[in-house]
Scaffold this active site. Structure first.
Site, short mmCIF file in Angstrom:
data_model
loop_
_atom_site.label_atom_id
_atom_site.label_comp_id
_atom_site.label_asym_id
_atom_site.label_seq_id
_atom_site.Cartn_x
_atom_site.Cartn_y
_atom_site.Cartn_z
N TYR A 115 31.17 -8.58 49.88
CA TYR A 115 32.15 -8.11 50.86
C TYR A 115 31.50 -8.25 52.25
CZ TYR A 115 35.12 -4.78 53.30
OH TYR A 115 35.97 -4.19 54.19
N LYS A 212 41.19 1.06 48.20
CA LYS A 212 41.92 -0.01 47.51
C LYS A 212 42.70 0.57 46.33
CE LYS A 212 39.59 -2.26 50.61
NZ LYS A 212 38.30 -2.88 50.40
C1 LIG Z 1 37.10 -2.92 51.07
C2 LIG Z 1 35.84 -3.15 50.34
C3 LIG Z 1 34.66 -2.48 50.71
C4 LIG Z 1 34.59 -1.56 51.91
O1 LIG Z 1 35.39 -0.45 51.76
P1 LIG Z 1 36.05 0.36 53.00
O2 LIG Z 1 36.78 1.44 52.30
O3 LIG Z 1 36.93 -0.60 53.73
O4 LIG Z 1 34.92 0.83 53.83
C5 LIG Z 1 33.53 -2.71 49.96
N1 LIG Z 1 33.54 -3.55 48.91
C6 LIG Z 1 34.65 -4.22 48.53
C7 LIG Z 1 34.59 -5.14 47.36
C8 LIG Z 1 35.83 -4.03 49.23
O5 LIG Z 1 36.93 -4.70 48.86
#
Ligand SMILES: *Cc1c(COP(=O)(O)O)cnc(C)c1O
Length: 409
Positions: A115, A212
């Protein structure tokens, strides 16, 4: 006929009920939302005992709150871990954990694909404070055996990796890492505990962006860490309390508890829609390659079946015609939303080279296996036919051939 009585409640039951008794307290079906920054000590002696960890009880919401504590209990249960800590974002989870575990001179071995902001934290944050960061291709565990040194403290990866869908064999990596004295952190955001259980496969910690799928409705930012209780206590009392302050608000914890109630249902629908989209794209003449663990010709299909309960809601594909075709396709979408993030009810599309990974140099993108024309789709919960119709009309609006030949990896 005997009564069906499973020995332990199933995933969906635990996601809805674990650690909350509606008959206790006021009888509210939903767990109460506690909005309080601090907590009263009956006596100074009891306050001292709470600070010393000798007596349970809340002190101040930077270290714990009853609503976030319920979410932590539920996430630890769903991941099959001893304890969990929820944080203000997924980045808050990764930074709080690694600032706690690492010291100058230590080494982190990470996969080549990460990421984007995790990549930034490692290479622009940890590296500045004397932690060595080594990126290798962890899809072949032999590469880890060769790269480990006496200083390797952490092996960090995502599976599937964001955004190119490469899978990493969690059990094989955990065994090799442990043999060399390192601990394994898996960012399991793409899978949620419903699809994949890294701790059962030998990982030491799981981190999530709860922004997510766990929240699931695109209305909050949150993160989570699950692992051994002793370590989670350290992350709570050092990492979050003293270093990052990345505390999750209890209102967001409440919304994630609501999201978890439908997690199992949603993951089935996300997977179904992603499979439908992936099959359509894979058979389309304008598509060079489609990466989705549920496709029969996915190169790591055997690992996907061994490690994941369902192939999930994320896919990526490469248009013939590279970057320009990618841009035109993106701009032609009508129902599917051009946006970063993932795991929402809405289907989202993004183009890493011009969006999430735009602050890598092109060489860095190549080194980290993110090709210029890659488009990532987070399949939402809409009707599949409507999504396919949108993709079909967007492909119609996309140039049919590539002057420089197909670009894929
Ligand atoms: C979105 C995401 C993050 C970071 O998360 P946030 O809640 O945006 O700080 C880390 N790893 C993956 C795989 C992600 O999709």
């Amino acid at each position: 006929m005997s009564n069906p009585k499973p020995s332990a409640p199933g995933f969906a039951t635990r996601a809805i009920h674990h650690a909350y008794d509606p008959y206790a307290g006021e009888g509210a079906l939903n767990p109460p939302l506690y909005l309080s920054s601090t907590y009263a000590f009956p006596t100074v002696e009891e306050g001292a005992a709470r600070f010393a960890g000798e007596q349970p009880g809340f002190i101040y919401s930077r270290v714990g709150n009853p609503t976030t504590a319920l979410l932590e209990a539920r996430l630890a249960n769903l991941e099959g871990g001893e304890a969990a800590l929820v944080t203000a974002s997924g980045m808050g989870a990764t930074t709080s954990l690694l600032w706690t575990l690492l010291a100058p001179g230590d080494e982190v071995i990470a996969d080549k694909t990460l990421y984007g902001c995790t990549f930034g934290f490692f290479n622009h944050g940890l590296a500045k404070f004397g932690v060595r960061i080594t990126h290798i291709d962890l899809t072949d565990p032999e590469n880890l055996a060769r790269a480990m040194t006496a200083n390797t403290k952490i092996v960090f990866f995502e599976s599937p990796a964001n955004p190119n869908m490469r899978l990493i064999d969690i059990a094989a990596i955990a065994e090799l890492a442990h043999r060399g004295g390192a601990r394994v952190v898996v960012d399991s955001t793409y899978c949620t505990p419903y699809l994949q259980q890294p701790l059962a496969l030998g990982a030491d910690f799981v981190v999530h962006s709860a922004t997510k799928y766990l929240g699931g409705h695109g209305d909050l930012l949150a993160g989570a860490i699950v692992g051994p209780k002793e370590d989670i206590d350290h992350v709570r009392f050092r990492g979050v309390k003293d270093m990052t302050g990345a505390v999750l608000s209890s209102q967001d914890a409440f919304l994630i508890l609501r999201g978890l109630k439908t997690l199992a249902l949603r993951m089935h629908r996300h997977s179904e829609n992603a499979l439908g989209i992936a099959r359509y794209l894979a058979a389309h003449p304008q598509v060079a390659v489609c990466h989705y663990p549920g496709l029969d010709d996915f190169p790591q299909r055997e690992l996907a079946e061994r490690q994941m309960k369902l192939p999930g809601g994320m896919l990526a594909f490469e248009l013939k015609g590279g970057v320009e075709a990618g841009r035109r396709f993106m701009n032609a979408l009508r129902l599917i939303t051009r946006a970063v993030s993932l795991g929402d009810a809405e289907t989202l599309a993004q183009h890493p080279a011009s969006m999430t990974h735009s602050f890598y140099t092109q060489e860095e993108r190549e080194a980290h296996l993110i090709s210029e024309g890659l488009v990532r789709i987070s399949a939402g919960l809409e009707d599949l036919d409507d999504l396919l119709a949108d993709i079909a009309q967007a492909l119609d609006a996309t140039p049919k051939h590539s002057p420089g030949g197909d670009y894929c990896y």
